[in-house]
Design an enzyme around this catalytic site. Structure first.
Site, PDB file in Angstrom:
ATOM      1  N   SER A   1       0.820  -1.213   0.000  1.00 53.10           N
ATOM      2  CA  SER A   1       0.000   0.000   0.000  1.00 53.10           C
ATOM      3  C   SER A   1       0.853   1.264   0.000  1.00 53.10           C
ATOM      4  O   SER A   1       0.385   2.318  -0.408  1.00 53.10           O
ATOM      5  CB  SER A   1      -0.876   0.045   1.255  1.00 53.10           C
TER       6      SER A   1
ATOM      7  N   HIS B   1      -2.408  -3.481  -6.416  1.00 48.71           N
ATOM      8  CA  HIS B   1      -2.857  -3.173  -5.052  1.00 48.71           C
ATOM      9  C   HIS B   1      -4.330  -3.516  -4.877  1.00 48.71           C
ATOM     10  O   HIS B   1      -5.206  -2.839  -5.422  1.00 48.71           O
ATOM     11  CB  HIS B   1      -2.613  -1.679  -4.780  1.00 48.71           C
TER      12      HIS B   1
ATOM     13  N   GLU C   1      -5.683  -1.282  -7.847  1.00 49.82           N
ATOM     14  CA  GLU C   1      -4.873  -0.192  -8.395  1.00 49.82           C
ATOM     15  C   GLU C   1      -3.591  -0.789  -8.983  1.00 49.82           C
ATOM     16  O   GLU C   1      -2.814  -1.419  -8.258  1.00 49.82           O
ATOM     17  CB  GLU C   1      -4.531   0.817  -7.296  1.00 49.82           C
TER      18      GLU C   1
ATOM     19  N   ASN D   1      -6.350   5.903  -1.355  1.00 52.61           N
ATOM     20  CA  ASN D   1      -5.928   6.405  -0.047  1.00 52.61           C
ATOM     21  C   ASN D   1      -5.697   7.922  -0.063  1.00 52.61           C
ATOM     22  O   ASN D   1      -5.830   8.581   0.960  1.00 52.61           O
ATOM     23  CB  ASN D   1      -4.696   5.650   0.459  1.00 52.61           C
TER      24      ASN D   1
HETATM   25  N1  LIG Z   1      -4.210  -5.052   5.506  1.00 52.04           N
HETATM   26  C1  LIG Z   1      -4.700  -4.255   4.560  1.00 52.04           C
HETATM   27  O1  LIG Z   1      -5.795  -3.672   4.706  1.00 52.04           O
HETATM   28  C2  LIG Z   1      -3.954  -4.071   3.260  1.00 52.04           C
HETATM   29  C3  LIG Z   1      -4.657  -3.576   2.142  1.00 52.04           C
HETATM   30  C4  LIG Z   1      -3.982  -3.472   0.911  1.00 52.04           C
HETATM   31  C5  LIG Z   1      -2.644  -3.814   0.830  1.00 52.04           C
HETATM   32  N2  LIG Z   1      -1.973  -4.272   1.944  1.00 52.04           N
HETATM   33  C6  LIG Z   1      -0.565  -4.673   1.764  1.00 52.04           C
HETATM   34  O2  LIG Z   1      -0.508  -6.090   1.735  1.00 52.04           O
HETATM   35  C7  LIG Z   1       0.720  -6.538   2.290  1.00 52.04           C
HETATM   36  C8  LIG Z   1       0.425  -7.546   3.392  1.00 52.04           C
HETATM   37  O3  LIG Z   1      -0.388  -6.942   4.353  1.00 52.04           O
HETATM   38  P1  LIG Z   1      -1.269  -7.826   5.348  1.00 52.04           P
HETATM   39  O4  LIG Z   1      -2.191  -6.877   6.042  1.00 52.04           O
HETATM   40  O5  LIG Z   1      -1.827  -9.013   4.640  1.00 52.04           O
HETATM   41  O6  LIG Z   1      -0.140  -8.304   6.377  1.00 52.04           O
HETATM   42  P2  LIG Z   1      -0.182  -9.511   7.442  1.00 52.04           P
HETATM   43  O7  LIG Z   1       0.691  -9.091   8.543  1.00 52.04           O
HETATM   44  O8  LIG Z   1      -1.591  -9.924   7.723  1.00 52.04           O
HETATM   45  O9  LIG Z   1       0.514 -10.734   6.640  1.00 52.04           O
HETATM   46  C9  LIG Z   1       1.846 -10.710   6.222  1.00 52.04           C
HETATM   47  C10 LIG Z   1       2.315 -12.134   6.023  1.00 52.04           C
HETATM   48  O10 LIG Z   1       3.613 -12.106   5.412  1.00 52.04           O
HETATM   49  C11 LIG Z   1       4.353 -13.181   5.934  1.00 52.04           C
HETATM   50  N3  LIG Z   1       5.780 -12.975   5.686  1.00 52.04           N
HETATM   51  C12 LIG Z   1       6.655 -12.174   6.346  1.00 52.04           C
HETATM   52  N4  LIG Z   1       7.879 -12.271   5.780  1.00 52.04           N
HETATM   53  C13 LIG Z   1       7.772 -13.131   4.743  1.00 52.04           C
HETATM   54  C14 LIG Z   1       8.697 -13.640   3.787  1.00 52.04           C
HETATM   55  N5  LIG Z   1       9.980 -13.277   3.788  1.00 52.04           N
HETATM   56  N6  LIG Z   1       8.247 -14.510   2.869  1.00 52.04           N
HETATM   57  C15 LIG Z   1       6.948 -14.918   2.862  1.00 52.04           C
HETATM   58  N7  LIG Z   1       6.031 -14.462   3.734  1.00 52.04           N
HETATM   59  C16 LIG Z   1       6.436 -13.584   4.678  1.00 52.04           C
HETATM   60  C17 LIG Z   1       3.968 -13.224   7.401  1.00 52.04           C
HETATM   61  O11 LIG Z   1       4.280 -14.484   7.973  1.00 52.04           O
HETATM   62  C18 LIG Z   1       2.462 -12.935   7.317  1.00 52.04           C
HETATM   63  O12 LIG Z   1       1.711 -14.143   7.227  1.00 52.04           O
HETATM   64  C19 LIG Z   1       1.457  -5.296   2.761  1.00 52.04           C
HETATM   65  O13 LIG Z   1       2.391  -4.934   1.776  1.00 52.04           O
HETATM   66  C20 LIG Z   1       0.369  -4.231   2.881  1.00 52.04           C
HETATM   67  O14 LIG Z   1       0.828  -2.923   2.619  1.00 52.04           O
HETATM   68  C21 LIG Z   1      -2.604  -4.416   3.144  1.00 52.04           C
END
Ligand SMILES: NC(=O)c1ccc[n+]([C@@H]2O[C@H](COP(=O)([O-])OP(=O)(O)OC[C@H]3O[C@@H](n4cnc5c(N)ncnc54)[C@H](O)[C@@H]3O)[C@@H](O)[C@H]2O)c1
Length: 293
Positions: A127, A148, A160, A199
């Protein structure tokens, strides 16, 4: 010249990260008819993802919103792995949704540059981090972009697609078309800008809402009511900030301000004070509103 594949050659999708976003993006891909692998360093995280997706599918079937055959096919199309080295070699399109840390993402993209087939497109769901930050380490920057999704990814239609300076047209076209095949409505962002579109729009509304409240022009309740009843928003900006989490809102503002230095991106003092008091929104029982009653 880049060697990326067209949509017709995409059969296997790899999603890296099985968290909030990764698991739902993977299920979306599986429902779209693609062989899909979810990779995470945490076996527990993968197990939790599998349990949630199986439960989600069963509940959709029970409610008559998903055909049993489609649910079964999607669950069977999903593979789970902790071993990036073995699965990255099989993927035609990779969506990275790992923890939001540049060092983690850089390591992943560096590995993908070596492991993924030459034609594979490498996208990040980040994001806040533009894909230019991880493009060069792959050795194939033209095949790197942001893809995204919004939370919850199984529901929200918007995707996006953000290109950086050297993302190729073919990468953009294939990524947009893939999003359409997943039932989404992709939008294109022609150059990297913090917050992309959604955003930024949300930030502008939140800033104005905070200004109106801080000046004593209207109460937070009346500002939220107006957003709902005049603009048709499903919830007002203060209720939404409480739902997202005031710590998350503050973190995003800090990161954006560090990058742009723009006055309008500066973290809000009232939000920072609420966070310091432990008032993080719904998840802590209080934020702009009180949820304990
Ligand atoms: N949560 C939201 O609302 C949202 C919305 C859009 C985009 N995002 C983006 O999505 C991405 C993930 O966010 P999230 O909320 O799902 O996070 P999260 O914390 O729920 O999940 C992240 C996962 O990544 C894993 N991980 C960490 N290091 C790793 C590696 N080296 N290899 C493989 N897996 C690994 C962790 O074990 C975890 O399961 C981020 O980049 C965030 O900016 C989040």
């Amino acid at each position: 010249m880049s060697a990326e594949t067209g949509i017709e050659n995409i059969s296997t999708i790899l999603v890296i990260g099985a968290g909030t976003m990764g698991r739902q993006i993977a299920m979306t891909a599986a429902l779209g008819g693609f062989a899909t692998i979810i990779q995470d360093i945490s076996a527990d995280g993968l197990a939790a993802a599998r349990t949630e997706l199986e439960g989600w599918a069963a509940s959709r079937v029970a409610k008559g919103k998903l055909e049993q055959a489609k649910a079964t096919a999607a669950l069977e199309a999903l593979g789970y792995s902790t071993d990036l080295d073995s699965v990255a070699t099989k993927a035609d399109f990779i969506i990275e949704a790992a923890t939001e840390r540049l060092d983690i993402k850089t390591q992943i993209f560096e590995k993908l540059g070596v492991l993924a087939p030459a034609h594979a497109i490498l996208a990040t769901n980040s994001s806040t981090l533009g894909s230019s930050k991880v493009a060069e380490v792959t050795g194939r920057p033209a095949q790197v972009c942001n893809m995204h999704f919004f939370n919850p990814a199984l529901v929200m239609k918007c995707v996006e697609v953000v290109r950086h300076e050297t993302t190729s047209d073919a990468t953009v076209e294939t990524t947009m078309e893939l999003a359409r095949r997943l039932g989404k409505e992709p939008v294109l962002i022609n150059r990297e800008v913090p917050g992309f579109i959604a955003n930024r729009l949300m930030g502008a509304i939140q800033r104005e809402a905070l200004f109106l409240a801080e000046e004593g022009i209207a109460s937070i309740e009346d500002i939220d009511t107006t957003a709902r009843t005049a603009l048709g928003h499903p919830m007002g900006p203060f209720a939404l900030m409480d739902l997202v989490g005031l710590d998350v809102i503050d973190f995003i503002a800090q990161a954006t301000h560090a990058e742009t230095g723009a006055v309008e991106d500066a973290p809000n003092e009232r939000i920072a004070a609420l966070v310091a008091e432990g008032k993080l929104g719904r998840k802590s029982g209080a934020g702009f509103y009180d949820y304990k009653g």
